[in-house]
Scaffold this motif. Sequence first.
Motif, PDB file in Angstrom:
ATOM      1  N   PRO A 250       0.837  -1.212  -0.062  1.00  0.00           N
ATOM      2  CA  PRO A 250       0.038  -0.196  -0.040  1.00  0.00           C
ATOM      3  C   PRO A 250       0.913   1.209   0.102  1.00  0.00           C
ATOM      4  N   VAL A 251       0.399   2.241  -0.726  1.00  0.00           N
ATOM      5  CA  VAL A 251       1.112   3.530  -0.810  1.00  0.00           C
ATOM      6  C   VAL A 251       0.158   4.688  -0.179  1.00  0.00           C
ATOM      7  N   ILE A 252       0.697   4.938   0.937  1.00  0.00           N
ATOM      8  CA  ILE A 252      -0.079   5.837   1.928  1.00  0.00           C
ATOM      9  C   ILE A 252      -0.132   7.284   1.425  1.00  0.00           C
ATOM     10  N   GLY A 253      -0.827   8.308   1.424  1.00  0.00           N
ATOM     11  CA  GLY A 253      -0.726   9.517   1.062  1.00  0.00           C
ATOM     12  C   GLY A 253      -0.765  10.532   1.915  1.00  0.00           C
ATOM     13  N   THR A 254      -0.748  10.263   3.033  1.00  0.00           N
ATOM     14  CA  THR A 254      -0.808  11.237   4.166  1.00  0.00           C
ATOM     15  C   THR A 254       0.096  12.306   4.393  1.00  0.00           C
ATOM     16  N   THR A 255       0.045  13.622   5.045  1.00  0.00           N
ATOM     17  CA  THR A 255       0.755  14.568   5.084  1.00  0.00           C
ATOM     18  C   THR A 255       1.040  14.488   6.658  1.00  0.00           C
ATOM     19  N   ARG A 256       0.509  13.877   7.520  1.00  0.00           N
ATOM     20  CA  ARG A 256       0.570  13.948   9.003  1.00  0.00           C
ATOM     21  C   ARG A 256       1.392  12.722   9.376  1.00  0.00           C
ATOM     22  N   PRO A 257       2.553  13.190  10.075  1.00  0.00           N
ATOM     23  CA  PRO A 257       3.429  12.341  10.768  1.00  0.00           C
ATOM     24  C   PRO A 257       2.708  11.094  11.652  1.00  0.00           C
ATOM     25  N   GLU A 258       1.710  11.845  12.405  1.00  0.00           N
ATOM     26  CA  GLU A 258       1.067  10.811  13.434  1.00  0.00           C
ATOM     27  C   GLU A 258       0.332   9.784  12.530  1.00  0.00           C
ATOM     28  N   ARG A 259      -0.206   9.771  11.326  1.00  0.00           N
ATOM     29  CA  ARG A 259      -0.762   9.249  10.661  1.00  0.00           C
ATOM     30  C   ARG A 259       0.099   8.112   9.690  1.00  0.00           C
ATOM     31  N   VAL A 260       1.356   8.735   9.552  1.00  0.00           N
ATOM     32  CA  VAL A 260       2.371   7.650   9.249  1.00  0.00           C
ATOM     33  C   VAL A 260       2.902   6.566  10.076  1.00  0.00           C
ATOM     34  N   LYS A 261       2.840   6.981  11.464  1.00  0.00           N
ATOM     35  CA  LYS A 261       3.046   5.980  12.476  1.00  0.00           C
ATOM     36  C   LYS A 261       2.141   5.174  12.715  1.00  0.00           C
ATOM     37  N   GLU A 262       0.695   5.671  12.459  1.00  0.00           N
ATOM     38  CA  GLU A 262      -0.467   4.574  12.522  1.00  0.00           C
ATOM     39  C   GLU A 262      -0.314   3.537  11.684  1.00  0.00           C
ATOM     40  N   SER A 263      -0.153   4.058  10.211  1.00  0.00           N
ATOM     41  CA  SER A 263      -0.162   3.146   9.113  1.00  0.00           C
ATOM     42  C   SER A 263       0.901   2.078   9.168  1.00  0.00           C
ATOM     43  N   ALA A 264       2.211   2.550   9.692  1.00  0.00           N
ATOM     44  CA  ALA A 264       3.377   1.581   9.693  1.00  0.00           C
ATOM     45  C   ALA A 264       2.883   0.326  10.562  1.00  0.00           C
ATOM     46  N   ASP A 265       2.166   0.550  11.764  1.00  0.00           N
ATOM     47  CA  ASP A 265       1.731  -0.278  12.835  1.00  0.00           C
ATOM     48  C   ASP A 265       0.820  -1.268  12.095  1.00  0.00           C
ATOM     49  N   ALA A 266       0.223  -1.164  11.030  1.00  0.00           N
ATOM     50  CA  ALA A 266      -0.819  -2.186  10.186  1.00  0.00           C
ATOM     51  C   ALA A 266      -0.056  -3.424   9.887  1.00  0.00           C
ATOM     52  N   THR A 267       1.211  -3.481   9.719  1.00  0.00           N
ATOM     53  CA  THR A 267       1.782  -4.477   9.312  1.00  0.00           C
ATOM     54  C   THR A 267       2.011  -5.583  10.548  1.00  0.00           C
ATOM     55  N   ASN A 268       1.536  -5.164  11.878  1.00  0.00           N
ATOM     56  CA  ASN A 268       1.314  -6.048  12.914  1.00  0.00           C
ATOM     57  C   ASN A 268       0.230  -6.864  13.001  1.00  0.00           C
ATOM     58  N   ILE A 269      -0.844  -6.551  12.102  1.00  0.00           N
ATOM     59  CA  ILE A 269      -2.210  -7.028  12.330  1.00  0.00           C
ATOM     60  C   ILE A 269      -2.160  -8.172  11.343  1.00  0.00           C
ATOM     61  N   ASN A 270      -2.731  -9.440  11.743  1.00  0.00           N
ATOM     62  CA  ASN A 270      -2.964 -10.526  10.906  1.00  0.00           C
ATOM     63  C   ASN A 270      -4.469 -10.643  10.861  1.00  0.00           C
ATOM     64  N   LEU A 271      -5.324 -10.265   9.906  1.00  0.00           N
ATOM     65  CA  LEU A 271      -6.853 -10.559   9.914  1.00  0.00           C
ATOM     66  C   LEU A 271      -7.061 -11.930   9.957  1.00  0.00           C
ATOM     67  N   ASP A 272      -8.056 -12.289  10.847  1.00  0.00           N
ATOM     68  CA  ASP A 272      -8.370 -13.734  10.639  1.00  0.00           C
ATOM     69  C   ASP A 272      -9.370 -13.711   9.323  1.00  0.00           C
ATOM     70  N   LEU A 273      -9.354 -15.112   8.729  1.00  0.00           N
ATOM     71  CA  LEU A 273      -9.931 -15.204   7.385  1.00  0.00           C
ATOM     72  C   LEU A 273     -11.228 -14.864   7.463  1.00  0.00           C
ATOM     73  N   GLN A 274     -12.125 -15.234   8.461  1.00  0.00           N
ATOM     74  CA  GLN A 274     -13.594 -14.958   8.419  1.00  0.00           C
ATOM     75  C   GLN A 274     -13.761 -13.375   8.402  1.00  0.00           C
ATOM     76  N   ASP A 275     -12.981 -12.731   9.186  1.00  0.00           N
ATOM     77  CA  ASP A 275     -12.893 -11.373   9.714  1.00  0.00           C
ATOM     78  C   ASP A 275     -12.702 -10.486   8.171  1.00  0.00           C
ATOM     79  N   TRP A 276     -11.925 -11.039   7.565  1.00  0.00           N
ATOM     80  CA  TRP A 276     -11.348 -10.476   6.144  1.00  0.00           C
ATOM     81  C   TRP A 276     -12.723 -10.620   5.167  1.00  0.00           C
ATOM     82  N   PHE A 277     -13.467 -11.834   5.161  1.00  0.00           N
ATOM     83  CA  PHE A 277     -14.572 -11.932   4.462  1.00  0.00           C
ATOM     84  C   PHE A 277     -15.949 -10.964   4.802  1.00  0.00           C
ATOM     85  N   GLU A 278     -15.784 -10.834   6.257  1.00  0.00           N
ATOM     86  CA  GLU A 278     -17.031 -10.211   6.457  1.00  0.00           C
ATOM     87  C   GLU A 278     -16.780  -8.769   6.354  1.00  0.00           C
ATOM     88  N   MET A 279     -15.589  -8.165   6.373  1.00  0.00           N
ATOM     89  CA  MET A 279     -15.405  -7.080   6.092  1.00  0.00           C
ATOM     90  C   MET A 279     -15.829  -6.617   4.560  1.00  0.00           C
TER      91      MET A 279
END
Length: 289
Positions: A250-279
């Motif tokens: 993913p290429v994030i387009g934020t201009t806010r440093p706090e959003r950069v930090k927030e986005s980086a932490d997404a790599t630590n999340i492993n969605l459950d298969l059913q959660d993925w399909f429910e979304m």
Amino acid sequence: MQRQQLHASGPVFSRIISGAWRWNLPDTAVNTLIETSLDCGITTFDHADIYGDHSNEAIFGNVLRKNPSLRQKMEIVTKCGIKFPSAHRPASWVKHYDTSKEHIQWSAENSLKTLATDRIDLLLIHRPDPLLNPEEVAEAFTVLKQQGKVLHFGVSNFTSTQFEMLQSYLSFPLVTNQIEISLSHHTSMFDGSLDTLMKHRVAPMAWSPLGGGKLMSDNTAMFSKAVKYTATETQLALAWLLKHPSRIFPVIGTTRPERVKESADATNINLDLQDWFEMLKIVQGKEMP
């Protein structure tokens, strides 16, 4: 932050990429965004020659001139091929595409100067050009590669057939296709676009991975799982993309440093298969067939 290759013969990039599309900002603000990205493990920065009305590359380059050591900590992506009327490009009177050998080479040379670097890690053709001559593109790519000015090449917004057509003229791989992919724009998962890239062992880059903010405003029910994952809505939307086996960057387009930090932490999340399909079900408004 995870780092992976786009292709077996391609560059190693951070799994989340900082996009400079909106970085038409003072040098100090861009420096903060660069430093914050690097501190979070985001080492890859996505540009295009036209961003900021042809100004954003130069702003980024000004930061690198003041602190040259930053260049050794990052990978730079840029794009070429779009022209539009602008005071910076007075020869253009109508928006059009130019993928001629001469323009690709000129654009790469110009980006090297404005970005204050001796090499571009990845150069993309920004949009599919109806007048694209694959032999000319192949010649331009080959010369730039032999000169060491561009290390790898790819495309952006190409269809599967356009990707494979251009690849057939090259003796080295296209290492990505940067396309629009998000939870709210997921057609590429079903129309063969990602299948083609997986066939060639090529990882896609995703622009507008948050659906231009629509995910936050239109589909709040989708993020009822935030508590379960101790995550924000942004992180869940990015984690949804990261789950896909095509290895989306993913290429994030934020201009806010706090959003950069927030986005980086997404790599630590492993969605459950059913959660993925429910979304997916929530955004589609129906279950899988």
